[in-house]
Write a protein that holds these residues in place. Structure first.
Motif, PDB file in Angstrom:
ATOM      1  N   SER A 141      14.450  -7.519  -8.867  1.00 13.51           N
ATOM      2  CA  SER A 141      13.171  -8.097  -9.255  1.00 13.51           C
ATOM      3  C   SER A 141      12.131  -6.997  -9.369  1.00 13.51           C
ATOM      4  N   CYS A 142      10.866  -7.402  -9.401  1.00 16.74           N
ATOM      5  CA  CYS A 142       9.770  -6.446  -9.515  1.00 16.74           C
ATOM      6  C   CYS A 142       8.631  -6.960  -8.647  1.00 16.74           C
ATOM      7  N   PRO A 143       8.040  -6.100  -7.818  1.00 16.98           N
ATOM      8  CA  PRO A 143       6.968  -6.556  -6.920  1.00 16.98           C
ATOM      9  C   PRO A 143       5.710  -6.969  -7.675  1.00 16.98           C
ATOM     10  N   ASN A 144       5.632  -6.550  -8.944  1.00 19.16           N
ATOM     11  CA  ASN A 144       4.459  -6.929  -9.745  1.00 19.16           C
ATOM     12  C   ASN A 144       4.662  -8.305 -10.382  1.00 19.16           C
ATOM     13  N   ARG A 145       5.807  -8.922 -10.096  1.00 22.98           N
ATOM     14  CA  ARG A 145       6.092 -10.260 -10.625  1.00 22.98           C
ATOM     15  C   ARG A 145       6.361 -11.260  -9.512  1.00 22.98           C
ATOM     16  N   ASP A 146       6.954 -10.750  -8.397  1.00 28.77           N
ATOM     17  CA  ASP A 146       7.400 -11.718  -7.382  1.00 28.77           C
ATOM     18  C   ASP A 146       6.311 -12.077  -6.376  1.00 28.77           C
TER      19      ASP A 146
ATOM     20  N   ASN B 204      -2.939  -4.614 -15.568  1.00 30.48           N
ATOM     21  CA  ASN B 204      -2.386  -5.211 -14.341  1.00 30.48           C
ATOM     22  C   ASN B 204      -1.124  -4.497 -13.876  1.00 30.48           C
ATOM     23  N   ARG B 205      -1.207  -3.198 -13.851  1.00 30.39           N
ATOM     24  CA  ARG B 205      -0.041  -2.393 -13.485  1.00 30.39           C
ATOM     25  C   ARG B 205       0.265  -2.511 -11.981  1.00 30.39           C
ATOM     26  N   GLY B 206      -0.776  -2.702 -11.185  1.00 30.13           N
ATOM     27  CA  GLY B 206      -0.518  -2.918  -9.750  1.00 30.13           C
ATOM     28  C   GLY B 206      -0.361  -1.646  -8.945  1.00 30.13           C
TER      29      GLY B 206
ATOM     30  N   THR C 271      12.278   2.684 -12.128  1.00 31.70           N
ATOM     31  CA  THR C 271      11.566   1.967 -11.073  1.00 31.70           C
ATOM     32  C   THR C 271      10.066   2.223 -11.171  1.00 31.70           C
ATOM     33  N   ARG C 272       9.334   1.602 -10.245  1.00 32.53           N
ATOM     34  CA  ARG C 272       7.885   1.805 -10.156  1.00 32.53           C
ATOM     35  C   ARG C 272       7.594   2.837  -9.067  1.00 32.53           C
ATOM     36  N   PRO C 273       6.498   3.574  -9.207  1.00 38.07           N
ATOM     37  CA  PRO C 273       6.207   4.593  -8.190  1.00 38.07           C
ATOM     38  C   PRO C 273       5.857   4.014  -6.825  1.00 38.07           C
TER      39      PRO C 273
ATOM     40  N   SER D 207      16.527  -2.594 -15.983  1.00 36.36           N
ATOM     41  CA  SER D 207      15.610  -3.728 -15.933  1.00 36.36           C
ATOM     42  C   SER D 207      14.894  -3.849 -14.589  1.00 36.36           C
ATOM     43  N   PHE D 208      13.656  -4.299 -14.644  1.00 36.21           N
ATOM     44  CA  PHE D 208      12.818  -4.477 -13.464  1.00 36.21           C
ATOM     45  C   PHE D 208      12.745  -3.180 -12.637  1.00 36.21           C
ATOM     46  N   SER D 209      12.761  -3.289 -11.296  1.00 35.07           N
ATOM     47  CA  SER D 209      12.539  -2.115 -10.424  1.00 35.07           C
ATOM     48  C   SER D 209      13.798  -1.878  -9.605  1.00 35.07           C
TER      49      SER D 209
ATOM     50  N   GLY E  59       1.633 -11.914 -11.994  1.00 38.32           N
ATOM     51  CA  GLY E  59       1.562 -11.920 -13.461  1.00 38.32           C
ATOM     52  C   GLY E  59       2.391 -10.847 -14.125  1.00 38.32           C
ATOM     53  N   GLY E  60       2.585  -9.730 -13.437  1.00 39.81           N
ATOM     54  CA  GLY E  60       3.264  -8.605 -14.070  1.00 39.81           C
ATOM     55  C   GLY E  60       2.330  -7.847 -15.004  1.00 39.81           C
ATOM     56  N   CYS E  61       2.831  -6.758 -15.563  1.00 41.29           N
ATOM     57  CA  CYS E  61       2.063  -5.991 -16.542  1.00 41.29           C
ATOM     58  C   CYS E  61       1.818  -6.892 -17.761  1.00 41.29           C
ATOM     59  N   ILE E  62       0.683  -6.722 -18.426  1.00 38.19           N
ATOM     60  CA  ILE E  62       0.312  -7.713 -19.455  1.00 38.19           C
ATOM     61  C   ILE E  62       1.249  -7.722 -20.664  1.00 38.19           C
ATOM     62  N   TYR E  63       2.046  -6.671 -20.801  1.00 35.71           N
ATOM     63  CA  TYR E  63       2.951  -6.599 -21.961  1.00 35.71           C
ATOM     64  C   TYR E  63       4.377  -7.016 -21.618  1.00 35.71           C
ATOM     65  N   CYS E  64       4.615  -7.387 -20.352  1.00 34.13           N
ATOM     66  CA  CYS E  64       5.989  -7.635 -19.880  1.00 34.13           C
ATOM     67  C   CYS E  64       6.300  -9.129 -19.948  1.00 34.13           C
ATOM     68  N   ASN E  65       7.460  -9.468 -20.481  1.00 34.26           N
ATOM     69  CA  ASN E  65       7.844 -10.878 -20.447  1.00 34.26           C
ATOM     70  C   ASN E  65       8.785 -11.103 -19.267  1.00 34.26           C
TER      71      ASN E  65
HETATM   72  S1  SF4 Z   1       6.817  -3.992 -16.951  1.00 32.44           S
HETATM   73 FE1  SF4 Z   1       8.120  -3.366 -15.245  1.00 32.44          FE
HETATM   74  S2  SF4 Z   1       6.645  -3.011 -13.565  1.00 32.44           S
HETATM   75 FE2  SF4 Z   1       5.557  -4.230 -15.099  1.00 32.44          FE
HETATM   76  S3  SF4 Z   1       5.871  -6.371 -14.430  1.00 32.44           S
HETATM   77 FE3  SF4 Z   1       7.482  -5.896 -15.941  1.00 32.44          FE
HETATM   78  S4  SF4 Z   1       9.249  -5.254 -14.693  1.00 32.44           S
HETATM   79 FE4  SF4 Z   1       7.400  -5.124 -13.381  1.00 32.44          FE
END
Ligand code: SF4
Length: 303
Positions: A31-36, A160-162, A120-122, A89-91, A42-48
């Protein structure tokens, strides 16, 4: 000849292994902490919701099976003999250490897999994960890919990168000097960014211990908040010629030793809203090469 204007991944891998090496994308169902909800929901604004994932694990394909399938396809298409397992995919450092280790071990046990590339994310790396990767790096080629996207905190907040730029720099510092190769992801064309903002990102990463770069175009994917902005006329996509010029400007400002892993993204056609030209990757790459030729320019010219 054309590739000599920048340091491309295939040439680098061939120099290490003496043969064509291809990445095989692996989905580990993470998963991704910016989604869960850990950082944001919400996640990054461009991410589905797919988070660039194929969903292969959820469809019942183990890491091993995904790699074997990938090997069969890529050995035929590119005559590749060695492969990197790319956890995309994801982190892919965002799970308990023993679970991560099982995935990584499983990948490295497959014949002809020479290493891992871990996206992954930093804000998702711990000392324990880095120690594990450092151990692997003694025997295998290990890349970690950190998403930065922009070196502007205002942009990171807007999308909304987080995490902020400092978080990225801390992750790079913690990862350096362990034998782990560091790749950074940058997106060109983020909302409200000027050419100067993007070149500031280039100069920022040029000053850090970074071994590789992936450049992406921001494209609009269906069902994202970016799509809502685009439909309301609040976001304008880059034109192809603008993107091409920005990529060349960016390459001119990063060190010649940085390995260029990607110069544009790969949208999934059914998910794409705009711009349509982003589907024509080979044309965009050809224009980047031609522009470097016309400018008589190269990676690192202005470093
Ligand atoms: S783009 Fe990556 S970091 Fe951003 S919400 Fe989507 S999976 Fe998470």
């Amino acid at each position: 000849m054309m590739n000599q204007r920048y340091k491309d991944l295939n040439t680098y891998l061939r120099s290490l292994y003496g043969c064509r090496v291809q990445k095989i994308t692996v989905d580990a169902g993470l998963s991704c902490p910016n989604r869960d909800g850990t950082v944001s929901t919400g996640g990054c604004i461009y991410c589905n919701v797919r988070g660039s994932g194929s969903g292969a694990l959820a469809r019942g394909l183990s890491v091993t099976e995904q790699l074997l399938q990938g090997k069969r396809a890529l050995a035929g298409r590119y005559k590749a003999k060695k492969f990197l397992a790319y956890f995309q995919s994801f982190s892919n450092t965002y799970a308990a250490l023993d679970r991560l280790q099982r995935f990584y071990d499983e990948a490295l046990a497959v014949e002809d897999i020479i290493g891992l590339s871990i996206g992954t994310r930093p804000d998702c790396v711990t000392e324990a994960v880095l120690e594990l990767l450092q151990d692997y790096a003694q025997k295998y080629l290990i890349w970690i890919e950190y998403g930065l996207q922009s070196a502007s905190d205002a942009t990171l907040a807007l999308i909304n990168r987080g995490h902020d730029v400092r978080c990225f720099k801390d992750a790079v510092r913690a990862t350096a000097n362990r034998g782990i190769k560091i790749c950074v992801h940058v997106i060109l064309g983020l909302p409200d960014e000027t050419r100067e903002d993007m070149l500031h990102t280039a100069r920022t990463i040029a000053d850090l211990e970074i071994d590789g770069l992936k450049l992406h175009l921001l494209y609009v994917v269906k069902g994202t908040r970016l799509e809502a902005l685009y439909r309301r006329g609040k976001y304008r996509c880059l034109e192809q010629h603008e993107y091409v010029d920005l990529v060349c400007d960016f390459l001119e400002r990063i060190p010649p030793k940085m390995i260029i892993q990607r110069l544009t993204g790969d949208p999934h056609p059914p998910e794409l809203t705009a711009p349509q030209w982003s589907l024509n990757k080979s044309q965009t790459l050809a224009q980047i090469w031609a522009t470097l030729e016309i400018r008589d320019s190269w990676q690192g010219k202005f470093v």
